[in-house]
Design a protein around this motif. Structure first.
Motif, PDB file in Angstrom:
ATOM      1  N   ALA A 273      -5.836   7.440  -6.298  1.00 17.60           N
ATOM      2  CA  ALA A 273      -5.559   6.019  -6.045  1.00 17.60           C
ATOM      3  C   ALA A 273      -4.435   5.862  -5.039  1.00 17.60           C
ATOM      4  CB  ALA A 273      -5.202   5.323  -7.355  1.00 17.60           C
TER       5      ALA A 273
ATOM      6  N   SER B  54       0.827  -1.204   0.000  1.00 19.00           N
ATOM      7  CA  SER B  54       0.000   0.000   0.000  1.00 19.00           C
ATOM      8  C   SER B  54       0.862   1.256   0.000  1.00 19.00           C
ATOM      9  CB  SER B  54      -0.933   0.001   1.217  1.00 19.00           C
ATOM     10  OG  SER B  54      -0.190  -0.057   2.422  1.00 19.00           O
TER      11      SER B  54
ATOM     12  N   ALA C  73       2.479   6.085  -7.172  1.00 22.10           N
ATOM     13  CA  ALA C  73       1.342   6.683  -7.877  1.00 22.10           C
ATOM     14  C   ALA C  73       1.243   8.181  -7.633  1.00 22.10           C
ATOM     15  CB  ALA C  73       0.048   5.990  -7.449  1.00 22.10           C
ATOM     16  N   THR C  74       1.372   8.609  -6.376  1.00 24.14           N
ATOM     17  CA  THR C  74       1.251  10.040  -6.103  1.00 24.14           C
ATOM     18  C   THR C  74       2.423  10.815  -6.689  1.00 24.14           C
ATOM     19  OG1 THR C  74       2.278   9.703  -3.924  1.00 24.14           O
ATOM     20  CG2 THR C  74      -0.125   9.744  -4.014  1.00 24.14           C
TER      21      THR C  74
ATOM     22  N   SER D  88      -4.827   4.290  -1.291  1.00 24.41           N
ATOM     23  CA  SER D  88      -4.069   3.085  -0.950  1.00 24.41           C
ATOM     24  C   SER D  88      -3.270   3.274   0.330  1.00 24.41           C
ATOM     25  CB  SER D  88      -3.117   2.721  -2.098  1.00 24.41           C
ATOM     26  OG  SER D  88      -2.032   3.630  -2.166  1.00 24.41           O
TER      27      SER D  88
ATOM     28  N   GLY E 295      -6.388  10.628 -11.212  1.00 20.28           N
ATOM     29  CA  GLY E 295      -6.584   9.212 -10.919  1.00 20.28           C
ATOM     30  C   GLY E 295      -5.420   8.621 -10.147  1.00 20.28           C
ATOM     31  N   LEU E 296      -4.193   8.932 -10.572  1.00 23.95           N
ATOM     32  CA  LEU E 296      -3.015   8.429  -9.867  1.00 23.95           C
ATOM     33  C   LEU E 296      -2.934   8.984  -8.455  1.00 23.95           C
ATOM     34  CD1 LEU E 296      -0.360   8.660 -12.738  1.00 23.95           C
ATOM     35  CD2 LEU E 296      -1.150   6.563 -11.624  1.00 23.95           C
TER      36      LEU E 296
END
Length: 312
Positions: free
Chosen positions: A53, A6, A13-14, A57, A49-50
């Protein structure tokens, strides 16, 4: 440290999402990226979105995710809280920029101001994320001059490779963006190698003697503080074999840096749509490689609390 997926996914992603948002806000708002509805819509959707998400997470690593909102109240002393505040605040100018640039088809003026504020918010949020780890003195591999710049460099690198792929896919190819993406990839590669070299040579002065304040001999742990495995051992006592670490480092270099650099260099000589396909492949390879790099970032870190369990 135990590499929870996670958190690995969150940082990957961020970082890419905020890197892409910063570039779109800066270059789109100032008119360097042409106004195009579908390019803007896909680009902003991918960035948002990234980010979303990744943020969602990160709550998966919490014991009580429903209490995550309480972290916002500690912004005076906690980098984690500052990250939460900065991430939420960034959505305001980013949303205004998206409305103006994508749906109104405008750049300059208030759209440029919103884009610059969104870019500034994205950079600030990445800085707070990096400082969460750089501020942890018990983990010498993180508490160094390499950690914060790495977060900024990797965010710029992954954001630019996504931006380049978008421009190539929508027939808005930019030589300047392609060159910048290639240079960012090479800069990230060099910084990662320098970080590994520093960590491999790192001599941690803390020992069982200094941790306990005892002198006049060698302090050893006669037995563990408890009889069963607990949170400390699961989260901070993870150990990775040297041969596995070396293998994963090679995979990281190949996927996150080497392959994307070659593909980006090849893109200069390719016509559309081949340039677009190769650019997308470079982005996929780099993001997959950064996932491995982030896993290693946690797996190779050593917490000094393990001295109490007899580990040097």
């Amino acid at each position: 440290m135990h590499p929870a997926f996670s958190v690995v996914f969150f940082t990957t992603a961020t970082g890419a999402g905020y890197g892409l948002l910063a570039l779109l806000g800066l270059l789109g708002g100032l008119g360097f990226i042409p106004v195009d509805f579908w390019l803007g819509l896909v680009g902003m959707a991918l960035a948002f979105g990234l980010i979303v998400a990744g943020l969602l997470s990160s709550t998966g690593h919490l014991g009580r995710p429903e209490r995550a909102w309480r972290a916002f109240s500690q912004w005076r002393s906690s980098w984690l809280s500052r990250e939460g505040v900065a991430s939420v605040a960034t959505f305001i100018p980013a949303t205004l920029f998206g409305i103006g640039w994508v749906f109104l088809g405008r750049s300059g003026g208030w759209v440029a101001v919103a884009g610059l504020l969104a870019a500034a918010g994205a950079v600030t949020t990445v800085c707070t994320t990096g400082m969460i780890y750089a501020s942890l003195k018990p983990i010498a591999q993180w508490h160094s001059r390499y950690t914060l710049p790495a977060y900024l460099i990797f965010a710029g690198m992954t954001g630019s490779v996504l931006a380049n792929a978008l421009l190539q896919a929508f027939k808005q190819a930019s030589t300047a963006m392609l060159i910048g993406t290639l240079l960012a990839t090479l800069a990230g590669w060099g910084w990662k190698l320098a970080t590994w070299r520093y960590n491999d040579r790192l001599e941690i002065p803390t020992t069982a003697n200094t941790a306990t304040g005892l002198a006049g001999g060698t302090v050893r742990s006669m037995e563990w503080p408890h009889t069963e495995e607990n949170y400390l051992l699961k989260e901070m006592g993870f150990r990775i074999a040297r041969k596995h670490s070396a293998k994963l480092r090679r995979i990281t270099q190949a996927m996150a840096f080497g392959t994307p650099a070659v593909l980006l260099a090849v893109t200069f000589a390719l016509p559309w749509p081949f340039a677009a396909i190769v650019s997308v492949a470079a982005a996929i390879s780099q993001l997959a490689g950064i996932l491995v790099e982030r896993w290693l970032f946690f797996a190779e870190a050593k917490h000094t609390v393990m001295l109490y369990y007899g580990r040097e």
